[in-house]
Each structure stands twice: as C-alpha cells, then as structure tokens.
Design a protein around this motif. Structure first.
Motif, PDB file in Angstrom:
ATOM      1  N   GLU A 195       7.205 -37.730 -53.432  1.00  0.00           N
ATOM      2  CA  GLU A 195       7.090 -36.520 -52.625  1.00  0.00           C
ATOM      3  C   GLU A 195       5.745 -35.844 -52.837  1.00  0.00           C
ATOM      4  OE1 GLU A 195      10.691 -34.097 -53.159  1.00  0.00           O
ATOM      5  OE2 GLU A 195      11.652 -35.957 -53.826  1.00  0.00           O
ATOM      6  N   ASP A 240       3.028 -36.453 -47.778  1.00  0.00           N
ATOM      7  CA  ASP A 240       2.858 -36.630 -46.333  1.00  0.00           C
ATOM      8  C   ASP A 240       1.410 -36.469 -45.892  1.00  0.00           C
ATOM      9  OD1 ASP A 240       2.553 -33.882 -46.564  1.00  0.00           O
ATOM     10  OD2 ASP A 240       4.405 -33.392 -45.499  1.00  0.00           O
ATOM     11  N   ASP A 242      -2.152 -41.397 -46.761  1.00  0.00           N
ATOM     12  CA  ASP A 242      -1.886 -42.637 -46.025  1.00  0.00           C
ATOM     13  C   ASP A 242      -1.597 -43.750 -47.025  1.00  0.00           C
ATOM     14  OD1 ASP A 242      -2.319 -41.505 -43.505  1.00  0.00           O
ATOM     15  OD2 ASP A 242      -4.474 -41.841 -43.621  1.00  0.00           O
TER      16      ASP A 242
END
Length: 337
Positions: free
Chosen positions: A131, A147, A150
C-alpha cells in the motif's frame, strides 16, 4: 529468552502454523494476496513488534521483530513482513512514521527535487501488494503511496510478487537522512533470521522423513550415510541460528555491523549446504510442489542473495579484520562472539 519474547514467539508460531497452510502459499504464489492472514498478524501486533510506538509500531525491543521473522521463515509466510518492518526501521531512523498495511522498501536511483521523488529500482519484493513504498535515496528517505508507483511484475523463484518500479510522485512524507546502510545491515539481519527459521524446519522435516521412510527393511535413518548427512546439516543449522540470534541482539548497538555480516555469511553458507542435504534425504518427493520442503528451499535461494550474498559479507568481514592488523585479529574475532 524473556517471558514477553517467549509469548510473542509462541503467538507468531501458532498463528502461522494454523493459517499459513501449503494451500494458502500456493494461492499466494498464483497471485492471490493472503489479506486475511495479514490482518490477523497485524491485529496481533506482530507486523510491527519491536518498532517504537512513535514510529508507528507496538513497542518492544528490536529483537522482537527478528523473532517474528524466524517464525515467518519457518512457515514460509508469503507476506511482506520483513519489508514492512524494515520500512518502519528506516522511517524511524529518519523521524517519520510507518502507516498501517503492507509496505515495501528499496534503495535505488532516486532523486528529490521540486517536491517530487523520481527514480527507479529493480526487483522490489512485494511491490505489487504494498500500500506504500519507502524509497531510500542517497541523502533522503521518502514514503510514497503505492498507487503513485508504476510496477512492472517480474518472476521470482519464490513465486511471491516482485516488480521493477518507476516513480515520479509527491511523497506522503520525506526527510533528509542517509539510511542506505541501515537498510542493508538490518535487512541482512532479518533475512538471516528468516533463513534460520526455514533451515530449522528443513532439518526437522529431514529427520522425520528419514525415520519414516524405509528401504531394505529398515528406516533410512538407520543408514550411517544418512546419519552423517543429517549430523552435518544439524551443525550448520545450529550455527546459523546462533549467528542470527547474535545479530538480532546487536540491533541498535555498535556491534551490529560485524555481527550482521557474520550472520548473513553463515546463514547463506548454510542455506546452500543444507538445501542440498535436505533434498538428497527426501529424494524426488522433496522437489514436488505438494511437499513443504520446496516452499522453504526456493525462498532460501532468494533470501541468500537479498541484502548481500555471503561473498559480499565475507569480503566486508575480511576487510574489517585487515584494518585491525595482525595484533588485532583475536580481538576482532572475540568482538563477533
């Protein structure tokens, strides 16, 4: 062992032995994140045991976290327990706080400019499940939301997720700190502990298999050649565990550098020798995916390279001994005892 550490070890072992089944590991290697197991371990305070409360942990001595890693290695837990704990240690060293949930950590070619972290790193363990990711640059430590990273998946011998990452993002938090050596050294301690746990499982499995497998009318454990191999393995496993325990006891002290090097070198050597013996004793059965032996041996082979192969650490130890000179060799050796 203190009462608290004994209770912690028993709790970790009980949860992992009951919930980390071969079926769960197979599903994890197929890409299914074992979130329920993580939540159980996190709820019991085992994912951050030994991290200070100020840094987002549950408190306790750093050796508590290492004790959890020994059990994680023993049961081949397919979760970023070591990565999350190391992320917490690196963040703590830079006066930052570890968030909840799975976290990965890596040192790489990262730069910090205009409020953004940019860079890349290869083969980051559990990058696809994390996360958050802690990025360790040459002069800073940054916490970045997953998030914003990449991730290109890469295959690993363990079957656990890893990936090459590229980042160009605003960090959740960042601080100036040179934490690369902290990550390398304490990462070596944790991988040593995990290897020690896996090696103990493999020895127990080898002895049990040899006692139960019969050939020519008697258990193969009665054959002197098998007894000799298992005796060699037992010596290597005992030495590896002792080295890992000594390194764990040195966390936060001036003795850490030498003991971490010795532990990673000794556990790495044992990983190679004991894997050979364990698979020879088990025969073809140990190579099948249905047998728990391969779940440990495949992880040993990756952990052996993580945070420096034994050759890397042996060279460090040799260089440190040479610096002490001929008259200081004995003192150098006793410092590692």
């Amino acid at each position: 062992m203190s009462e608290e550490l004994s209770l912690l070890t028993q709790t970790a072992g009980r949860i992992m032995s009951e919930q980390c089944t071969p079926e769960l590991i197979e599903l994890a290697e197929a890409g299914e994140k074992p979130s329920a197991l993580w939540e159980t371990l996190e709820g019991a305070g085992l994912t951050t045991a030994g991290l200070s409360e100020a840094a987002g942990g549950v408190g306790g001595e750093p050796a508590w976290g290492v004790a959890v890693m020994i059990e994680a290695g023993r049961y081949a837990v397919p979760l970023p327990l070591a990565e999350t704990w190391l992320a917490g240690r690196v963040l703590e060293a830079s006066s930052q706080v570890l968030p909840g949930g799975m976290t990965s950590v890596v040192a790489g070619e990262f730069s910090l400019a205009d409020g953004r972290v940019r860079g890349h790193a290869a083969d980051v363990s559990f990058a696809g499940w994390a996360e958050h990711v802690v990025l360790v640059g040459a002069t800073f430590v940054a916490l970045v939301a997953a998030d914003a990273v990449d991730v290109t998946p890469v295959a690993t011998i363990t079957g656990e997720p890893a990936g090459d990452i590229v980042v160009d993002a605003e960090p959740v938090s960042v601080a100036n700190a040179a934490a690369g050596e902290v990550l390398l050294t304490e990462g070596a301690v944790l991988r040593s502990a995990m290897m020690a746990g896996a090696l103990e499982f493999m020895l127990e499995s080898g002895v049990a298999f040899a006692e139960g497998r019969t050939q020519f009318g008697r258990p193969i454990a009665k054959f002197q050649a098998i007894q000799h191999q298992l005796a060699v393995m037992a010596g290597d496993v005992a030495a590896a565990r002792r080295a890992a325990d000594l390194a764990a006891s040195a966390l936060g002290t001036s003795r850490l550098a030498g003991l971490a090097a010795a532990a990673k070198a000794r556990c790495g050597e044992a990983a190679g020798a004991c894997s050979d013996i364990a698979h020879q004793v088990h025969g073809a059965m140990g190579y099948t995916r249905e047998h728990p032996l391969n779940l440990r041996s495949r992880r040993l082979w990756r952990w052996r390279d993580d945070y420096g192969h034994e050759v890397f650490w042996q060279e460090r130890l040799g260089a440190a001994a040479l610096e002490r000179g001929a008259d200081g060799v004995w003192g150098f050796l006793t410092d590692l005892a």
